[in-house]
Scaffold this motif. Structure first.
Motif, PDB file in Angstrom:
ATOM      1  N   GLY A   1      23.934  19.862  28.462  1.00  6.67           N
ATOM      2  CA  GLY A   1      24.520  19.227  29.556  1.00  6.67           C
ATOM      3  C   GLY A   1      24.946  17.688  29.299  1.00  6.67           C
ATOM      4  N   ILE A   2      25.032  17.216  28.149  1.00  2.91           N
ATOM      5  CA  ILE A   2      25.319  15.714  27.964  1.00  2.91           C
ATOM      6  C   ILE A   2      26.799  15.498  28.270  1.00  2.91           C
ATOM      7  N   TYR A   3      27.505  16.495  28.319  1.00  2.76           N
ATOM      8  CA  TYR A   3      28.972  16.417  28.396  1.00  2.76           C
ATOM      9  C   TYR A   3      29.549  15.862  29.704  1.00  2.76           C
ATOM     10  N   GLY A   4      28.446  16.150  30.711  1.00  2.00           N
ATOM     11  CA  GLY A   4      28.704  15.783  32.136  1.00  2.00           C
ATOM     12  C   GLY A   4      29.479  17.000  32.809  1.00  2.00           C
ATOM     13  N   GLN A   5      29.246  16.602  34.098  1.00  2.00           N
ATOM     14  CA  GLN A   5      30.051  17.666  35.032  1.00  2.00           C
ATOM     15  C   GLN A   5      31.324  17.525  35.226  1.00  2.00           C
ATOM     16  N   LYS A   6      32.138  18.532  35.753  1.00  2.00           N
ATOM     17  CA  LYS A   6      33.564  18.583  35.780  1.00  2.00           C
ATOM     18  C   LYS A   6      33.842  17.764  37.170  1.00  2.00           C
ATOM     19  N   SER A   7      34.772  16.809  37.065  1.00  2.00           N
ATOM     20  CA  SER A   7      35.130  15.949  38.086  1.00  2.00           C
ATOM     21  C   SER A   7      36.557  16.604  38.735  1.00  2.00           C
ATOM     22  N   TYR A   8      36.444  16.640  39.958  1.00  2.00           N
ATOM     23  CA  TYR A   8      37.552  17.419  40.809  1.00  2.00           C
ATOM     24  C   TYR A   8      38.366  16.272  41.655  1.00  2.00           C
ATOM     25  N   SER A   9      39.675  16.305  41.596  1.00  2.00           N
ATOM     26  CA  SER A   9      40.378  15.375  42.447  1.00  2.00           C
ATOM     27  C   SER A   9      40.509  16.266  43.871  1.00  2.00           C
ATOM     28  N   LEU A  10      41.071  15.472  44.805  1.00  2.00           N
ATOM     29  CA  LEU A  10      41.325  16.134  46.053  1.00  2.00           C
ATOM     30  C   LEU A  10      42.052  17.149  46.052  1.00  2.00           C
ATOM     31  N   GLU A  11      43.328  16.894  45.213  1.00  2.00           N
ATOM     32  CA  GLU A  11      44.212  18.338  45.044  1.00  2.00           C
ATOM     33  C   GLU A  11      43.509  19.417  44.426  1.00  2.00           C
ATOM     34  N   GLU A  12      42.727  19.075  43.456  1.00  2.00           N
ATOM     35  CA  GLU A  12      42.244  20.134  42.942  1.00  2.00           C
ATOM     36  C   GLU A  12      41.180  20.962  43.816  1.00  2.00           C
ATOM     37  N   CYS A  13      40.433  20.267  44.520  1.00  2.00           N
ATOM     38  CA  CYS A  13      39.567  20.820  45.497  1.00  2.00           C
ATOM     39  C   CYS A  13      40.164  21.881  46.580  1.00  2.00           C
ATOM     40  N   ILE A  14      41.489  21.079  47.135  1.00  2.00           N
ATOM     41  CA  ILE A  14      42.342  21.871  48.048  1.00  2.00           C
ATOM     42  C   ILE A  14      42.731  23.091  47.227  1.00  2.00           C
ATOM     43  N   ALA A  15      43.338  23.043  46.237  1.00  2.00           N
ATOM     44  CA  ALA A  15      43.749  24.397  45.330  1.00  2.00           C
ATOM     45  C   ALA A  15      42.857  25.593  45.226  1.00  2.00           C
ATOM     46  N   LEU A  16      41.493  24.920  44.915  1.00  2.00           N
ATOM     47  CA  LEU A  16      40.588  26.159  44.664  1.00  2.00           C
ATOM     48  C   LEU A  16      39.983  26.591  46.013  1.00  2.00           C
ATOM     49  N   ALA A  17      39.889  25.901  46.893  1.00  2.00           N
ATOM     50  CA  ALA A  17      39.600  26.237  48.376  1.00  2.00           C
ATOM     51  C   ALA A  17      40.842  27.425  49.059  1.00  2.00           C
ATOM     52  N   GLN A  18      41.886  26.966  48.757  1.00  2.00           N
ATOM     53  CA  GLN A  18      42.950  27.712  49.235  1.00  2.00           C
ATOM     54  C   GLN A  18      43.277  28.840  48.449  1.00  2.00           C
ATOM     55  N   GLN A  19      42.514  29.241  47.149  1.00  2.00           N
ATOM     56  CA  GLN A  19      42.786  30.122  46.470  1.00  2.00           C
ATOM     57  C   GLN A  19      41.766  31.206  46.653  1.00  2.00           C
ATOM     58  N   GLN A  20      40.335  30.656  46.673  1.00  2.00           N
ATOM     59  CA  GLN A  20      39.225  31.565  46.864  1.00  2.00           C
ATOM     60  C   GLN A  20      38.633  31.564  48.223  1.00  2.00           C
ATOM     61  N   HIS A  21      39.033  31.026  49.206  1.00  2.00           N
ATOM     62  CA  HIS A  21      38.311  31.008  50.568  1.00  2.00           C
ATOM     63  C   HIS A  21      38.238  32.426  51.078  1.00  2.00           C
ATOM     64  N   PRO A  22      37.311  32.697  51.574  1.00  2.00           N
ATOM     65  CA  PRO A  22      37.446  34.334  52.239  1.00  2.00           C
ATOM     66  C   PRO A  22      38.247  34.543  53.524  1.00  2.00           C
ATOM     67  N   ASP A  23      38.477  33.374  54.021  1.00  2.00           N
ATOM     68  CA  ASP A  23      39.573  33.376  54.941  1.00  2.00           C
ATOM     69  C   ASP A  23      41.147  33.830  54.557  1.00  2.00           C
ATOM     70  N   VAL A  24      41.459  32.995  53.451  1.00  2.00           N
ATOM     71  CA  VAL A  24      42.664  33.291  52.658  1.00  2.00           C
ATOM     72  C   VAL A  24      42.696  34.788  52.391  1.00  2.00           C
ATOM     73  N   LEU A  25      41.720  35.093  51.708  1.00  2.00           N
ATOM     74  CA  LEU A  25      41.595  36.680  50.921  1.00  2.00           C
ATOM     75  C   LEU A  25      41.864  37.524  52.093  1.00  2.00           C
ATOM     76  N   LEU A  26      41.058  37.325  53.343  1.00  2.00           N
ATOM     77  CA  LEU A  26      41.232  38.301  54.500  1.00  2.00           C
ATOM     78  C   LEU A  26      42.656  38.424  55.106  1.00  2.00           C
ATOM     79  N   GLN A  27      43.185  37.062  55.076  1.00  2.00           N
ATOM     80  CA  GLN A  27      44.573  37.028  55.671  1.00  2.00           C
ATOM     81  C   GLN A  27      45.591  37.777  54.733  1.00  2.00           C
ATOM     82  N   ASN A  28      45.167  37.727  53.397  1.00  2.00           N
ATOM     83  CA  ASN A  28      46.113  38.394  52.564  1.00  2.00           C
ATOM     84  C   ASN A  28      46.094  40.087  52.708  1.00  2.00           C
TER      85      ASN A  28
END
Length: 419
Positions: free
Chosen positions: A13-40
């Motif tokens: 674990g010395i390489y550190g954790q992944k760091s997300y930008s705001l845009e990356e967080c938004i993209a992940l949430a809009q792709q995987q959030h249950p509300d999006v999957l349900l609406q699809n």
């Protein structure tokens, strides 16, 4: 060898954790959030309903095959005469039927389902917009919490340095021992505040991770804060209002669909068939019977509604009520969106003024604290007074950090809200 070292470092674990930008967080949430999957799934269901209504316009074609055995006195299907014997028979047929006129019922049904499908598609935009706003707010909490950890770490370091200096002065007999005790107590309080800040940071990251639907630990990028913010203007119609516009249009087609039940219905049926009977096998072969018995038919059917016990009017009233409800829901949503937009604009304007005041206050409190530390070394300020200056500086820094990032992210929320 190098690859082995890299593997070991990664496993530890010395390489550190992944760091997300705001845009990356938004993209992940809009792709995987249950509300999006349900609406699809809602969109897929609406598309399937539309396909069914479109296909209902196509005439129905069906084929039939039957075989049977009659014993005793029965009618010979070939000669239509009574015979006293066991007869086997086969029959084959094909028919087609469709509606020529149904008061435009099928047309209104298709158009209503098409508007419902379009509404579900735009509802997906509304869901994605709501998730984006939620992610921005959660991301802001993570950033502020992380900044406050750094502030508490500086406070602990500052008090540790003070405690070491006071300890030496107590040994020299220049300062009373209670000053060291008081400083150590302040240091313990600062360490407690640091632990609280770290807990708040973990909670803020947990809330953001839940929106992103991830389980692994992560960090976030600290955004560059611009020197000034521009209040965005409204662009286009909010998706939530577009959804209700389509719902209203669908309800209008629903009224027309209910009204169509008052009109006559005209249908056309076509068919052909043939048969075989064992009673005629002595005169005609199987193939000749099928050819000889070949027949066709065509029929028109007219259905006129004369009395429906008030059911048609009741359905029309229900459809009109649905339309009125949709219109009122649209008005309510527009009022809510307008109020939310005005509130956000006022918040941004207020935060701009607060940031100006917080900037001046932070600079003034920092100067006062530095001056107080010099006076403390000269014996002109006691430990209690120095701690008061330190707490005032720390409070001003917290206010500045919170106001600075709240203004930035609140303006981002306003941009998304008005876009």
């Amino acid at each position: 060898m190098r690859l082995l070292i890299i593997f070991l470092l990664a496993s530890l674990g010395i390489y550190g954790q992944k760091s997300y930008s705001l845009e990356e967080c938004i993209a992940l949430a809009q792709q995987q959030h249950p509300d999006v999957l349900l609406q699809n799934l809602n969109i897929a269901r609406a598309e399937n309903t539309l396909r069914q209504s479109v296909k209902s316009r196509i005439p129905v074609v069906s084929g039939s095959v039957s075989t049977g055995l009659n014993g005793g006195r029965s009618i010979d299907p070939f000669s239509n005469s009574f015979v006293q014997r066991t007869i086997s028979y086969n029959s084959f047929g094909m028919s087609a039927g469709g509606s020529l006129f149904n008061g435009f019922s099928l047309h209104n049904q298709v158009e209503r389902n098409r508007r419902n499908k379009e509404a579900e598609q735009i509802q997906l935009e509304t869901v994605r917009k709501e998730i984006k706003i939620a992610v921005i707010e959660a991301y802001a909490n993570v950033v502020v919490s992380r900044k406050l950890i750094r502030l508490q770490e500086e406070s602990v370091q500052d008090l540790t340095t003070q405690a070491e200096a006071i300890k030496e002065r107590v040994k020299e007999g220049v300062m009373a021992s209670y000053s060291l005790t008081e400083t150590r107590a302040q240091l313990a309080t600062a360490r407690f505040e640091l632990v609280s800040a770290e807990n708040n940071y973990r909670l803020a990251k947990s809330a953001l991770a839940q929106l992103m639907m991830i389980k692994e630990d992560f960090e976030v990028d600290i955004p560059e804060i611009p020197s000034s913010v521009l209040v965005p203007e409204t662009h286009g119609i909010h998706p939530a209002l577009q959804v209700w516009d389509l719902r209203i249009r669908a309800a209008e087609y629903g009224v027309a669909l209910a009204r169509a039940e008052k009109y006559p219905r005209l249908s056309l049926n076509l068919g052909l068939g043939t048969s075989y009977s064992s009673a005629a096998i002595g005169e005609f072969s199987y193939a000749k019977q099928l050819s000889h018995n070949f027949n066709q038919f065509a029929s028109l059917g007219l259905s006129i509604p004369l009395f429906s016990n008030g059911l048609i009017n009741a359905r029309m009233d229900a459809a009109r009520m649905e339309e009125k409800i949709s219109r009122k829901q649209r008005e309510k949503t527009e009022i809510q969106l307008t109020q939310q937009a005005e509130t956000l604009k006022l918040e941004v304007a207020s935060l701009e003024e607060k940031l100006k005041s917080a900037t001046v206050n932070t600079q003034a409190q920092a100067l006062l604290y530095e001056s107080a530390k010099e006076k403390f070394k000269e014996g002109l300020v006691n430990q209690l007074e120095l701690n008061t200056y330190r707490l005032n500086r720390e409070k001003s820094q917290v206010q500045f950090i919170q106001t600075q990032y709240e203004l930035y992210f609140r303006n981002e929320v306003l941009k998304e809200f008005l876009d």
